[in-house]
Design a protein around this motif. Structure first.
Motif, PDB file in Angstrom:
ATOM      1  N   ASP A 104       0.770  -1.148  -0.047  1.00 25.75           N
ATOM      2  CA  ASP A 104       0.081   0.070   0.000  1.00 25.75           C
ATOM      3  C   ASP A 104       0.848   1.277   0.108  1.00 25.75           C
ATOM      4  O   ASP A 104       0.639   2.186  -0.824  1.00 25.75           O
ATOM      5  CB  ASP A 104      -0.999   0.045   1.132  1.00 25.75           C
ATOM      6  N   HIS A 107       2.610   1.826  -3.553  1.00 26.93           N
ATOM      7  CA  HIS A 107       1.624   2.115  -4.462  1.00 26.93           C
ATOM      8  C   HIS A 107       1.325   3.787  -4.263  1.00 26.93           C
ATOM      9  O   HIS A 107       0.987   4.407  -5.224  1.00 26.93           O
ATOM     10  CB  HIS A 107       0.185   1.378  -4.636  1.00 26.93           C
ATOM     11  N   TYR A 172      -2.693  -9.132  -4.964  1.00 19.99           N
ATOM     12  CA  TYR A 172      -2.527  -7.940  -4.309  1.00 19.99           C
ATOM     13  C   TYR A 172      -1.980  -6.874  -5.108  1.00 19.99           C
ATOM     14  O   TYR A 172      -2.458  -5.622  -5.167  1.00 19.99           O
ATOM     15  CB  TYR A 172      -2.246  -7.996  -2.843  1.00 19.99           C
ATOM     16  N   LEU A 176      -3.294  -3.641  -7.359  1.00 19.16           N
ATOM     17  CA  LEU A 176      -2.715  -2.187  -6.953  1.00 19.16           C
ATOM     18  C   LEU A 176      -2.137  -1.487  -8.446  1.00 19.16           C
ATOM     19  O   LEU A 176      -2.647  -0.463  -8.662  1.00 19.16           O
ATOM     20  CB  LEU A 176      -1.851  -2.292  -5.849  1.00 19.16           C
TER      21      LEU A 176
END
Length: 316
Positions: A104, A107, A172, A176
C-alpha cells in the motif's frame, strides 16, 4: 509524481537478490540506475517504507527523497530501480510479515511503477531460511522454526508458513499496480537459464539491444552451510550469549568472523554421509509439516503469472 520509469524489486528473500543487485541493477551498461544503493542493498527503502511508523508516513515527503535520483536516471536514459528483498517480508523477524502494508505504501508513492517479484519453491525456501537463521545465531530446531503446534495464543514460530502462499501477495500487487505492471519469476529459472531470466526482466521494462554476457555475472552460489554443519552450528550457538540480538549479524563483529571461518572449514571436512543423513531428516521434517499446504496456492500462482510452476518443481 513521475515514476513510470521505475522498477521496484520487492524480493522474496532467499531468491538471489544480491545476484540481481550486484550483477544487473547497479550497472549502467545494463540499462539500470540505482542511485540510492549502498554496499548491500537500498537501505533508504527500509527507512521509508518498512520501519517508518504509520503516523509519520507521508507519500509526498517520501517521494521527494527519491525524486532527484529518478530525474537523474531519466536524463541519462536509464531505468531506475529500487531493490530490497525485505519489502515482501522478513523471515527472521517476528514482526516481519508486512507485505500488504508495504505494498500500500509503495503504491501510494509510486503508483505507475513496475514491480518485480521473485519466488522460490517452498520446501527449498524454508530450508534456506532455516540455514540463515542458524548462521545468524538461531537456536531453534527445524520443528520449532516452522511448527504451528503447541503454541499459546499470541505466540508464533519464527517462520510463518502462510507467507509462502505466493498467490496472495502477487494478486494484491496486480490489483494495486495492474496485471501488466507486475512481473513474477521463479528463482529456479535463474538457476536453469540465467540468460532467459534476465531477458524476461529486460523485456518487462522495455530495455533493448543489450548484450548479455554470462561470464560477467557473479557466480550463483548457495551461501548456507551443509546440513550437518548447521546442526553443529545450532548446538554451539547455545553456548554464546550475544550482547544484543544484532551482534552476530554484523560482518564487522570479530566473533561473527571467527564463527564464519570455523564453520566454513568444518563444512569442507565433515563426511558427506553425515551431511546427507541430516539433509534427509530436514527434508522429511519440512515435508511432514507442510503436507499439501501449497498445492492450491501454486495452482493459483501459475494462473496469475501465466507460467506452469510444476515444471520448476513446485507442488501443483
Amino acid at each position: 509524481m513521475s515514476d513510470s520509469n521505475l522498477l521496484i524489486h520487492i524480493g522474496y528473500p532467499k531468491t538471489a537478490s544480491t545476484w540481481l543487485q550486484q550483477g544487473i541493477f547497479k550497472e549502467a551498461d545494463m540499462g539500470f540506475s540505482s542511485p540510492w544503493r549502498s554496499d548491500w542493498a537500498d537501505p533508504i527503502v527500509i527507512d521509508k517504507f518498512i520501519t517508518v511508523d504509520s503516523f509519520s508516513f507521508c507519500p509526498q515527503k517520501t517521494y521527494s527523497a527519491f525524486e532527484k535520483g529518478l530525474q537523474n536516471a531519466k536524463e541519462k536514459g536509464l531505468y531506475s530501480v529500487l531493490s530490497q528483498e525485505m519489502l515482501s517480508c522478513n523471515f527472521l523477524d517476528q514482526s516481519g510479515y508486512w507485505g500488504k502494508e508495504v505494498a500500500d505504501r509503495l503504491h501510494s508513492v509510486f503508483p505507475q511503477a513496475k514491480v518485480l517479484i521473485i519466488i522460490r519453491e517452498q520446501k527449498s525456501m524454508i530450508l534456506s531460511a532455516y540455514g540463515q537463521n542458524i548462521r545468524k545465531g538461531g537456536r531453534q530446531s527445524i520443528e520449532q522454526f516452522i511448527s504451528t503446534e503447541n503454541f499459546k495464543s499470541g505466540r508464533y514460530p519464527l517462520f510463518r508458513l502462510y507467507v509462502l502462499k505466493y498467490d496472495l501477495l502477487i494478486k494484491y500487487y496486480q490489483e494495486l499496480f495492474g496485471e501488466n505492471q507486475v512481473l513474477v519469476l521463479p528463482f529456479e529459472l535463474l538457476k536453469k537459464d540465467p540468460i532467459s531470466y534476465i531477458e524476461h526482466i529486460f523485456n518487462f521494462v522495455g530495455i533493448q539491444n543489450r548484450i548479455i554476457d554470462r561470464e560477467r555475472f557473479p557466480v550463483l552460489t548457495n551461501a548456507n552451510y551443509k546440513s550437518f554443519t548447521l546442526k553443529i552450528h545450532k548446538i554451539i550457538n547455545n553456548f554464546f550469549i550475544f550482547p544484543y540480538r544484532g551482534y552476530i549479524n554484523s560482518s564487522d563483529s570479530f566473533l561473527w568472523k571467527c564463527l564464519w571461518k570455523s564453520f566454513s572449514l568444518l563444512d569442507k571436512y565433515i563426511p558427506q554421509k553425515l551431511q546427507d543423513q541430516e539433509k534427509l531428516y530436514l527434508d522429511k521434517t519440512v515435508s511432514t509439516y507442510i503436507k499439501n499446504m501449497y498445492i492450491e496456492s501454486n495452482q493459483k500462482t501459475s494462473q496469475l503469472i501465466k507460467m506452469d510452476l510444476s515444471k520448476f518443481g513446485y507442488d501443483c
